[in-house]
Design a protein around this motif. Sequence first.
Motif, PDB file in Angstrom:
ATOM      1  N   PRO A 301       0.808  -1.225   0.000  1.00 19.86           N
ATOM      2  CA  PRO A 301       0.000   0.000   0.000  1.00 19.86           C
ATOM      3  C   PRO A 301       0.839   1.271   0.000  1.00 19.86           C
ATOM      4  O   PRO A 301       0.452   2.282  -0.601  1.00 19.86           O
ATOM      5  CB  PRO A 301      -0.823  -0.119   1.294  1.00 19.86           C
ATOM      6  N   GLY A 302       1.991   1.207   0.641  1.00 21.79           N
ATOM      7  CA  GLY A 302       2.840   2.387   0.695  1.00 21.79           C
ATOM      8  C   GLY A 302       3.335   2.842  -0.658  1.00 21.79           C
ATOM      9  O   GLY A 302       3.593   4.037  -0.870  1.00 21.79           O
ATOM     10  N   SER A 303       3.484   1.914  -1.613  1.00 26.65           N
ATOM     11  CA  SER A 303       3.936   2.288  -2.949  1.00 26.65           C
ATOM     12  C   SER A 303       2.935   3.213  -3.622  1.00 26.65           C
ATOM     13  O   SER A 303       3.307   4.203  -4.274  1.00 26.65           O
ATOM     14  CB  SER A 303       4.146   1.032  -3.799  1.00 26.65           C
ATOM     15  N   TRP A 304       1.656   2.910  -3.469  1.00 24.92           N
ATOM     16  CA  TRP A 304       0.608   3.740  -4.073  1.00 24.92           C
ATOM     17  C   TRP A 304       0.510   5.084  -3.364  1.00 24.92           C
ATOM     18  O   TRP A 304       0.338   6.132  -4.014  1.00 24.92           O
ATOM     19  CB  TRP A 304      -0.735   3.005  -4.029  1.00 24.92           C
ATOM     20  N   GLN A 305       0.612   5.070  -2.052  1.00 26.55           N
ATOM     21  CA  GLN A 305       0.581   6.326  -1.314  1.00 26.55           C
ATOM     22  C   GLN A 305       1.771   7.207  -1.687  1.00 26.55           C
ATOM     23  O   GLN A 305       1.646   8.428  -1.836  1.00 26.55           O
ATOM     24  CB  GLN A 305       0.592   6.040   0.192  1.00 26.55           C
ATOM     25  N   LEU A 306       2.928   6.581  -1.853  1.00 29.35           N
ATOM     26  CA  LEU A 306       4.130   7.318  -2.251  1.00 29.35           C
ATOM     27  C   LEU A 306       3.950   7.938  -3.625  1.00 29.35           C
ATOM     28  O   LEU A 306       4.269   9.118  -3.841  1.00 29.35           O
ATOM     29  CB  LEU A 306       5.330   6.368  -2.253  1.00 29.35           C
ATOM     30  N   ALA A 307       3.434   7.159  -4.574  1.00 27.06           N
ATOM     31  CA  ALA A 307       3.223   7.666  -5.933  1.00 27.06           C
ATOM     32  C   ALA A 307       2.233   8.820  -5.936  1.00 27.06           C
ATOM     33  O   ALA A 307       2.431   9.832  -6.637  1.00 27.06           O
ATOM     34  CB  ALA A 307       2.738   6.533  -6.831  1.00 27.06           C
ATOM     35  N   ARG A 308       1.161   8.693  -5.152  1.00 25.89           N
ATOM     36  CA  ARG A 308       0.140   9.743  -5.103  1.00 25.89           C
ATOM     37  C   ARG A 308       0.713  11.034  -4.516  1.00 25.89           C
ATOM     38  O   ARG A 308       0.420  12.135  -4.975  1.00 25.89           O
ATOM     39  CB  ARG A 308      -1.039   9.247  -4.270  1.00 25.89           C
ATOM     40  N   ARG A 309       1.569  10.877  -3.515  1.00 23.76           N
ATOM     41  CA  ARG A 309       2.098  12.038  -2.796  1.00 23.76           C
ATOM     42  C   ARG A 309       3.180  12.764  -3.587  1.00 23.76           C
ATOM     43  O   ARG A 309       3.309  13.992  -3.506  1.00 23.76           O
ATOM     44  CB  ARG A 309       2.652  11.554  -1.450  1.00 23.76           C
ATOM     45  N   HIS A 310       3.970  12.010  -4.338  1.00 23.05           N
ATOM     46  CA  HIS A 310       5.155  12.603  -4.980  1.00 23.05           C
ATOM     47  C   HIS A 310       5.138  12.468  -6.506  1.00 23.05           C
ATOM     48  O   HIS A 310       6.192  12.454  -7.139  1.00 23.05           O
ATOM     49  CB  HIS A 310       6.429  11.940  -4.434  1.00 23.05           C
ATOM     50  N   TRP A 311       3.951  12.406  -7.115  1.00 24.01           N
ATOM     51  CA  TRP A 311       3.919  12.118  -8.546  1.00 24.01           C
ATOM     52  C   TRP A 311       4.560  13.229  -9.375  1.00 24.01           C
ATOM     53  O   TRP A 311       5.180  12.961 -10.416  1.00 24.01           O
ATOM     54  CB  TRP A 311       2.478  11.847  -9.000  1.00 24.01           C
ATOM     55  N   ARG A 312       4.440  14.482  -8.929  1.00 21.78           N
ATOM     56  CA  ARG A 312       5.053  15.565  -9.710  1.00 21.78           C
ATOM     57  C   ARG A 312       6.578  15.440  -9.707  1.00 21.78           C
ATOM     58  O   ARG A 312       7.226  15.575 -10.748  1.00 21.78           O
ATOM     59  CB  ARG A 312       4.644  16.930  -9.141  1.00 21.78           C
ATOM     60  N   TYR A 313       7.126  15.197  -8.533  1.00 24.46           N
ATOM     61  CA  TYR A 313       8.585  14.997  -8.431  1.00 24.46           C
ATOM     62  C   TYR A 313       8.998  13.797  -9.275  1.00 24.46           C
ATOM     63  O   TYR A 313       9.976  13.856 -10.046  1.00 24.46           O
ATOM     64  CB  TYR A 313       8.972  14.787  -6.966  1.00 24.46           C
ATOM     65  N   GLY A 314       8.253  12.703  -9.145  1.00 24.14           N
ATOM     66  CA  GLY A 314       8.583  11.494  -9.896  1.00 24.14           C
ATOM     67  C   GLY A 314       8.497  11.688 -11.392  1.00 24.14           C
ATOM     68  O   GLY A 314       9.316  11.146 -12.148  1.00 24.14           O
ATOM     69  N   ALA A 315       7.523  12.474 -11.833  1.00 24.56           N
ATOM     70  CA  ALA A 315       7.390  12.714 -13.274  1.00 24.56           C
ATOM     71  C   ALA A 315       8.615  13.435 -13.826  1.00 24.56           C
ATOM     72  O   ALA A 315       9.086  13.148 -14.936  1.00 24.56           O
ATOM     73  CB  ALA A 315       6.124  13.528 -13.545  1.00 24.56           C
ATOM     74  N   GLY A 316       9.161  14.362 -13.031  1.00 22.75           N
ATOM     75  CA  GLY A 316      10.377  15.051 -13.462  1.00 22.75           C
ATOM     76  C   GLY A 316      11.561  14.105 -13.575  1.00 22.75           C
ATOM     77  O   GLY A 316      12.370  14.203 -14.511  1.00 22.75           O
ATOM     78  N   GLU A 317      11.659  13.176 -12.623  1.00 26.59           N
ATOM     79  CA  GLU A 317      12.746  12.193 -12.670  1.00 26.59           C
ATOM     80  C   GLU A 317      12.608  11.306 -13.914  1.00 26.59           C
ATOM     81  O   GLU A 317      13.598  11.004 -14.596  1.00 26.59           O
ATOM     82  CB  GLU A 317      12.724  11.328 -11.409  1.00 26.59           C
ATOM     83  N   VAL A 318      11.388  10.885 -14.217  1.00 25.81           N
ATOM     84  CA  VAL A 318      11.160  10.027 -15.384  1.00 25.81           C
ATOM     85  C   VAL A 318      11.472  10.788 -16.672  1.00 25.81           C
ATOM     86  O   VAL A 318      12.062  10.230 -17.611  1.00 25.81           O
ATOM     87  CB  VAL A 318       9.715   9.495 -15.384  1.00 25.81           C
ATOM     88  N   ARG A 319      11.092  12.055 -16.733  1.00 22.34           N
ATOM     89  CA  ARG A 319      11.393  12.860 -17.937  1.00 22.34           C
ATOM     90  C   ARG A 319      12.893  12.922 -18.173  1.00 22.34           C
ATOM     91  O   ARG A 319      13.366  12.763 -19.306  1.00 22.34           O
ATOM     92  CB  ARG A 319      10.836  14.273 -17.793  1.00 22.34           C
TER      93      ARG A 319
END
Length: 405
Positions: A301-319
Amino acid sequence: MVRAYDCDVLVVGGGIVGMSTAFAITRARPGVRVVVLEKEPGPALHQTGRNSGVIHSGIYYRPGSFKARFAVQGAAEMVKFCAEHGLPHEITGKLIVATDHAELPRLHSLVQRGRENGVPVRELGPAQIAEYEPHVRGTGAIHVGSTGVCDYSAVARCLAGLAEDAGASVRYGAQVQAIGRRGAAVAVRTGLGEVLRARALVNCAGLHSDRVARLAGDDPGVRIVPFRGEYFELAPGRTDLVRGLVYPVPDPAFPFLGVHLTRGIDGSVHLGPNAVPALAREGYGRLTLRPGELAGTVAWPGSWQLARRHWRYGAGEVRRSLSKRVFTEAARRLLPEVTAEDLIPAPSGVRAQAVLRDGTLVDDFLFAESPRMVHVLNAPSPAATAALPIGREVARRALRAMEAL
């Protein structure tokens, strides 16, 4: 007569933390029989051997935390250890650079934190940055003189040798497949088919530490979520652009330090990393996929909560991961002269990041104990820097567990 125990302490994991723990036990209690079980054919082949080699100062970490105390203490000890044993190392100093005025308040907060942690720092204006790094640009910076680089793989090998000289046994190719408590003993079965009985077990399995805890029948309360750190390095003719270590002002909401510049002990200069979710715990390549491990990450469950909380930061890393142009733009914030043609792909690493069920990233070293066992459940960077004091802390707990029978 059958011996009740094959050894006193079993250490699972032959990275720098496992080797430091074995070394610390032999130093603290000569005669205690220690066996290190490492699944790979040699030591330090994962987090230890795939990091940037930086000896961190301890400036970033919450005052009083394990990370703050052990990094500051460990940095000084690591330099001394390398000097005493003839291991490659260099004190290069580090700049933490604000690239726009909006970052200056966070930069000033880091100055205060560094002073609270006992880290000597010097504040710099834009013109003073060039005294240390002529090709770096910023609106302000901190110079941390105690930071350097070393070869952590060499440190781990040296610790293994010192532990063996003191009577420890290091067994490679010995993957732990089962763990059980039998009376007053811990029994471990390895992939080699052997069963070893010990008075206590220490789990220093890094990327697999939560899995090993569950094998032992303990609920770690966290899940290791692997993040791949992707790097480039400067082409050989361009390494003169960077003299030492250059970091951006970090985002305090995330444990990663952003794209930074690192001159290694061999003179090469690495840029990175991007921090992107890995599809396997040892997923060093983009296409490396282990469905069972990925399913375990997705089911937490923590993986989904992490993605929801930090998706903007994560999107920059993926870009940045998908576009060399975008990565170059990020690097140019610190190093304006660098071009995409200057960048050569370099080997990746994977960070073993513990995540709580509610999606919180564990931001400190995390130790857990149960009868006859000690688990190291979160030891990402700066664990290599802090390896010597971490080893002593884990050794203290292991000896206490061994004696509590």
